[in-house]
Design an enzyme around this catalytic site. Structure first.
Site, mmCIF file in Angstrom:
data_model
loop_
_atom_site.group_PDB
_atom_site.id
_atom_site.type_symbol
_atom_site.label_atom_id
_atom_site.label_comp_id
_atom_site.label_asym_id
_atom_site.label_seq_id
_atom_site.Cartn_x
_atom_site.Cartn_y
_atom_site.Cartn_z
ATOM 1 C CD GLU B 120 -2.941 -1.241 2.425
ATOM 2 O OE1 GLU B 120 -3.596 -0.370 2.651
ATOM 3 O OE2 GLU B 120 -2.424 -2.013 3.439
ATOM 4 C CD GLU B 140 -3.442 -6.025 4.497
ATOM 5 O OE1 GLU B 140 -3.795 -6.881 3.529
ATOM 6 O OE2 GLU B 140 -2.604 -5.156 4.759
#
Lengths: 243, 242
Positions: B120, B140
């Site tokens: 990210e 995640e």
């Protein structure tokens, strides 16, 4: 066995919705639309469901919809759990829009998409003008919507319309494998991940980042998040409970 | 001093100015550059230094060791403050907002594992070069979490909703070649070439007028947030003033 045209089965976190109206090419008539709405509502209210698998029976995925049906698209779009469509054959007009309502599309090599609304002198009205550009980009979406041409599985995969490809006849088992894979992840996490991506794409980036962060922090209060971290550190498979 | 003690004293983030190019290097190789509070503080310091230094005209970002970064350090998660405090800190020291809002072009050079928050972080940069051994993923949801470094927002804007949902929900691993096809990275190079190639690009950009680069970056970045007539007006205004 029930003769109803829409079947809803729930097992171990997975809800399977099947349109079983092969004789009509799984065209969404008023009855099917009503049952799709009811199934969507039931799934949305069922916390035990973490993933939804949408499939149809027969050679055609879905050949379209009757006008004046209740708004099955809005009902399916409001399902908070990730939805995976198994597209085994042709998805035409509202049928293509039905596939677009899913978050993930698993397509057999024989599957094709077609949006021929414009050629028929009408506009798409179940989300194609909004969801297609979000999936494949503005120019590709316009090309596909203006021409009404067939988009085969290979092209669909190349442009991001299909998120996975399966052998001919293999869309449903492949989609089910992915559904089971997702059902093993944190059910609150997969819901919130969907919400962050889908709702966030309607916001400015800064607003979307706020939404993501709030959902991220909210997840920090859950037992599943503790279990996720513990299982990672202990090198074992997590056991999520959806709270 | 034992090697372990020396290691624990090494700064988690290295910052160096080479002429007009600032180099930021993630430096927790023993933890595959997992993001912990030391790295957060080091990054915040480096990024605010870039923000406040008009001599810096381009930024390069790398990771030391076998991986670019594996994201949040899960070993720290048990000791984290309450969610309420964590949220407050997140916005007090807004590392990611600072990175996103830099006026200088930020060029990432990534290799090895580019995972979770590390992936990210790369998506918040302006240009990415990947070593051929780079692998990208967002694991995640398998840990009961969601991405927390803007990935749920940057990824769909880059690659479309379906592919982004696939990456976010399933944690699908993406190799360097596929990342280039998807437009997540703009170049794939041999691992030994990575830093030299990114530095060369940064030096080229550092020759350009900073105000020009800052305007271009802002206009392109804001394009997806604005109605097109508003974006076009901003473009005309900026072009006239430069």
């Amino acid at each position: 066995m029930s003769a109803r045209p829409v079947r809803l089965r729930r097992t171990a976190g997975l809800a399977e919705v099947e349109i079983a109206s092969a004789a009509s090419g799984n065209c969404i008539d008023v009855g099917i639309a009503q049952e799709l709405c009811a199934a969507a509502e039931e799934i949305a209210g069922d916390e035990a469901v973490s993933v939804v698998l949408l499939s149809t029976r027969g050679r055609s995925f879905c050949a379209g919809a009757d006008a004046n049906s209740p708004d099955w698209a809005a009902a399916l779009a409001s399902v908070p759990q990730p939805v995976i469509a198994a597209v085994q054959g042709d998805a035409i007009d509202e049928g293509a829009e039905l596939a677009l309502l899913a978050d993930l599309r698993v397509c057999a090599r024989s599957a094709r998409f077609r949006f021929s609304h414009i050629a028929q002198g009408r506009l798409p009205s179940h989300g194609a003008t909004q969801r297609l550009p979000r999936a494949v980009g503005r120019m590709r979406a316009l090309d596909i919507l203006l021409s009404g041409r067939w988009v085969g599985a290979a092209e669909a995969a190349r442009i991001g319309l299909a998120t996975a490809i399966a052998p001919a006849g293999g869309a449903l088992p492949a989609a089910r494998r992915i559904a089971i894979e997702l059902a093993g992840k944190g059910p609150l996490a997969t819901r919130y991940a969907k919400e962050a991506v889908v709702a966030g794409s309607d916001m400015t980036l800064a607003q979307g980042i706020r939404l993501e962060q709030d959902l991220y922090v909210l997840l920090q209060t859950t037992a599943d998040r503790v279990e996720g971290v513990d299982s990672f550190l202990e090198r074992r498979r997590p056991r999520f409970r959806g709270r | 001093m034992s090697p372990a003690a020396r290691q624990s004293r090494a700064p988690a983030v290295l910052y160096e100015k080479r002429g007009a190019v600032a180099e930021i290097v993630l430096n927790r190789p023993e933890s595959l550059n997992a993001y912990d509070t030391a790295m957060r503080d080091g990054l915040y310091e480096a990024l605010t230094a870039v923000r406040d230094d008009p001599e810096v005209r381009a930024v390069v970002l790398f990771g030391n060791g076998r991986a670019f970064s594996t994201g949040g350090d899960l070993r720290e998660f048990g000791s984290a403050p309450s969610p309420v405090a964590a949220r407050a800190i997140r916005w007090q020291r807004d590392v990611w907002g600072t990175l996103w809002n830099l006026s200088q072009p930020v060029l990432a050079g990534v290799h090895g594992a580019v995972v979770g928050g590390g992936f990210e972080m790369m998506l918040l940069c302006d240009h990415c070069t990947a070593a051929s051994d780079a692998r990208f993923s967002l694991p995640e949801t398998g840990l009961g979490m969601i991405p927390g470094v803007a990935g749920t927002q940057t990824l769909p804007r880059l690659i479309g909703s379906g592919r982004a949902l696939d990456a976010v929900l399933r944690g699908t691993s993406i190799d360097a070649r596929r990342a280039r096809e998807l437009g997540l990275v703009q170049k794939v190079v041999a691992p030994a070439q990575l830093r030299r190639r990114v530095h060369r690009l940064a030096e080229d950009l550092a020759q350009r007028r900073p105000a020009l680069l800052a305007s271009l970056k802002r206009l392109v970045r804001d394009a997806s947030d604005l109605p097109i007539d508003v974006g076009l007006a901003a473009e005309r205004r900026a072009a006239r003033s430069l």
